[in-house]
Design a protein around this motif. Structure first.
Motif, mmCIF file in Angstrom:
data_model
loop_
_atom_site.group_PDB
_atom_site.id
_atom_site.type_symbol
_atom_site.label_atom_id
_atom_site.label_comp_id
_atom_site.label_asym_id
_atom_site.label_seq_id
_atom_site.Cartn_x
_atom_site.Cartn_y
_atom_site.Cartn_z
ATOM 1 N N SER A 74 0.827 -1.207 0.000
ATOM 2 C CA SER A 74 0.000 0.000 0.000
ATOM 3 C C SER A 74 0.859 1.255 0.000
ATOM 4 C CB SER A 74 -0.922 -0.016 1.219
ATOM 5 O OG SER A 74 -1.651 1.181 1.298
ATOM 6 N N LYS A 75 1.891 1.266 0.828
ATOM 7 C CA LYS A 75 2.777 2.437 0.902
ATOM 8 C C LYS A 75 3.548 2.644 -0.401
ATOM 9 C CE LYS A 75 3.266 2.324 5.889
ATOM 10 N NZ LYS A 75 4.116 1.994 7.024
ATOM 11 N N VAL A 76 3.964 1.560 -1.031
ATOM 12 C CA VAL A 76 4.690 1.665 -2.299
ATOM 13 C C VAL A 76 3.754 2.166 -3.394
ATOM 14 C CG1 VAL A 76 5.809 0.312 -4.122
ATOM 15 C CG2 VAL A 76 6.455 -0.033 -1.732
ATOM 16 N N GLU A 77 2.547 1.618 -3.440
ATOM 17 C CA GLU A 77 1.597 2.019 -4.485
ATOM 18 C C GLU A 77 1.225 3.490 -4.399
ATOM 19 O OE1 GLU A 77 -1.830 -0.506 -4.656
ATOM 20 O OE2 GLU A 77 -0.726 -2.141 -5.614
ATOM 21 N N CYS A 78 1.121 4.030 -3.187
ATOM 22 C CA CYS A 78 0.741 5.445 -3.077
ATOM 23 C C CYS A 78 1.952 6.373 -3.055
ATOM 24 C CB CYS A 78 -0.174 5.679 -1.884
ATOM 25 S SG CYS A 78 0.636 5.523 -0.298
ATOM 26 N N GLY A 79 3.165 5.815 -3.133
ATOM 27 C CA GLY A 79 4.360 6.634 -3.243
ATOM 28 C C GLY A 79 4.979 7.050 -1.924
ATOM 29 N N GLN A 80 4.499 6.508 -0.805
ATOM 30 C CA GLN A 80 5.077 6.844 0.489
ATOM 31 C C GLN A 80 6.430 6.179 0.714
ATOM 32 O OE1 GLN A 80 2.192 5.751 3.431
ATOM 33 N NE2 GLN A 80 0.956 7.589 3.120
ATOM 34 N N LYS A 81 6.636 5.018 0.081
ATOM 35 C CA LYS A 81 7.903 4.299 0.183
ATOM 36 C C LYS A 81 8.371 3.959 -1.224
ATOM 37 C CE LYS A 81 9.200 1.698 3.595
ATOM 38 N NZ LYS A 81 9.445 0.696 4.591
ATOM 39 N N PRO A 82 9.683 3.994 -1.445
ATOM 40 C CA PRO A 82 10.180 3.582 -2.760
ATOM 41 C C PRO A 82 10.107 2.061 -2.904
ATOM 42 C CG PRO A 82 12.011 4.137 -1.323
ATOM 43 C CD PRO A 82 10.746 4.478 -0.574
ATOM 44 N N ALA A 83 9.934 1.614 -4.111
ATOM 45 C CA ALA A 83 9.884 0.174 -4.374
ATOM 46 C C ALA A 83 11.305 -0.360 -4.479
ATOM 47 C CB ALA A 83 9.120 -0.096 -5.655
ATOM 48 N N SER A 84 11.618 -1.344 -3.664
ATOM 49 C CA SER A 84 12.953 -1.952 -3.716
ATOM 50 C C SER A 84 13.035 -2.876 -4.930
ATOM 51 C CB SER A 84 13.216 -2.753 -2.441
ATOM 52 O OG SER A 84 12.378 -3.892 -2.407
ATOM 53 N N PRO A 85 14.239 -3.162 -5.397
ATOM 54 C CA PRO A 85 14.378 -4.083 -6.529
ATOM 55 C C PRO A 85 13.754 -5.455 -6.262
ATOM 56 C CG PRO A 85 16.429 -2.904 -6.195
ATOM 57 C CD PRO A 85 15.529 -2.553 -5.039
ATOM 58 N N SER A 86 13.880 -5.950 -5.025
ATOM 59 C CA SER A 86 13.294 -7.265 -4.724
ATOM 60 C C SER A 86 11.766 -7.204 -4.730
ATOM 61 C CB SER A 86 13.805 -7.795 -3.388
ATOM 62 O OG SER A 86 13.429 -6.939 -2.335
ATOM 63 N N LEU A 87 11.193 -6.109 -4.250
ATOM 64 C CA LEU A 87 9.736 -5.960 -4.286
ATOM 65 C C LEU A 87 9.249 -5.887 -5.735
ATOM 66 C CD1 LEU A 87 7.037 -5.399 -2.659
ATOM 67 C CD2 LEU A 87 7.446 -3.032 -3.288
ATOM 68 N N ILE A 88 9.958 -5.136 -6.555
ATOM 69 C CA ILE A 88 9.582 -5.024 -7.968
ATOM 70 C C ILE A 88 9.631 -6.391 -8.629
ATOM 71 C CG2 ILE A 88 10.240 -4.030 -10.198
ATOM 72 C CD1 ILE A 88 11.324 -1.602 -8.555
ATOM 73 N N ALA A 89 10.690 -7.148 -8.354
ATOM 74 C CA ALA A 89 10.837 -8.472 -8.957
ATOM 75 C C ALA A 89 9.725 -9.423 -8.518
ATOM 76 C CB ALA A 89 12.201 -9.054 -8.611
ATOM 77 N N THR A 90 9.401 -9.426 -7.218
ATOM 78 C CA THR A 90 8.356 -10.344 -6.752
ATOM 79 C C THR A 90 6.981 -9.930 -7.257
ATOM 80 O OG1 THR A 90 8.143 -9.172 -4.640
ATOM 81 C CG2 THR A 90 9.602 -11.066 -4.685
ATOM 82 N N CYS A 91 6.733 -8.625 -7.330
ATOM 83 C CA CYS A 91 5.451 -8.159 -7.869
ATOM 84 C C CYS A 91 5.349 -8.480 -9.357
ATOM 85 C CB CYS A 91 5.273 -6.661 -7.640
ATOM 86 S SG CYS A 91 4.887 -6.232 -5.935
#
Length: 105
Positions: A39-56
């Protein structure tokens, strides 16, 4: 829908998630991350880490480039396809089919 270069990675994750008909909870479960982080990544409150991007990306069945918003990915795919097709085109242009169909193979 074309991607905007200015659109942040989290917004692209959210858009792709919605296109796939998933809720945040559903994607979080598939990607094995917390719903809160997603939720925080989607709304821009937290940056997306490379591992999060890969798993998503894996959970959404897309490439990481799709989520990162890499420009010109379609053009690159087309160019790679053209590289493969070009020798076939040349071969077809040089192929002569005899007018007499009764000629044995």
């Amino acid at each position: 829908m074309p991607q905007s270069i200015e659109e942040h990675t989290g917004a692209r994750i959210a858009r792709t998630r919605r296109e796939r008909g998933l809720t945040q909870q559903g994607l979080a479960m598939r990607a094995n991350v917390s719903k809160s982080l997603l939720s925080k990544v989607e709304c821009g409150q937290k940056p997306a880490s490379p591992s999060l991007i890969a798993t998503c990306a894996r959970a959404l069945s897309v490439t990481t480039s799709d989520l990162l918003g890499q420009p010109y990915t379609q053009e690159l795919r087309r160019e790679r396809l053209d590289e493969v097709i070009q020798p076939i085109r040349v071969s077809m242009e040089n192929w002569d089919i005899p007018l007499d169909w009764q000629v044995p193979a």
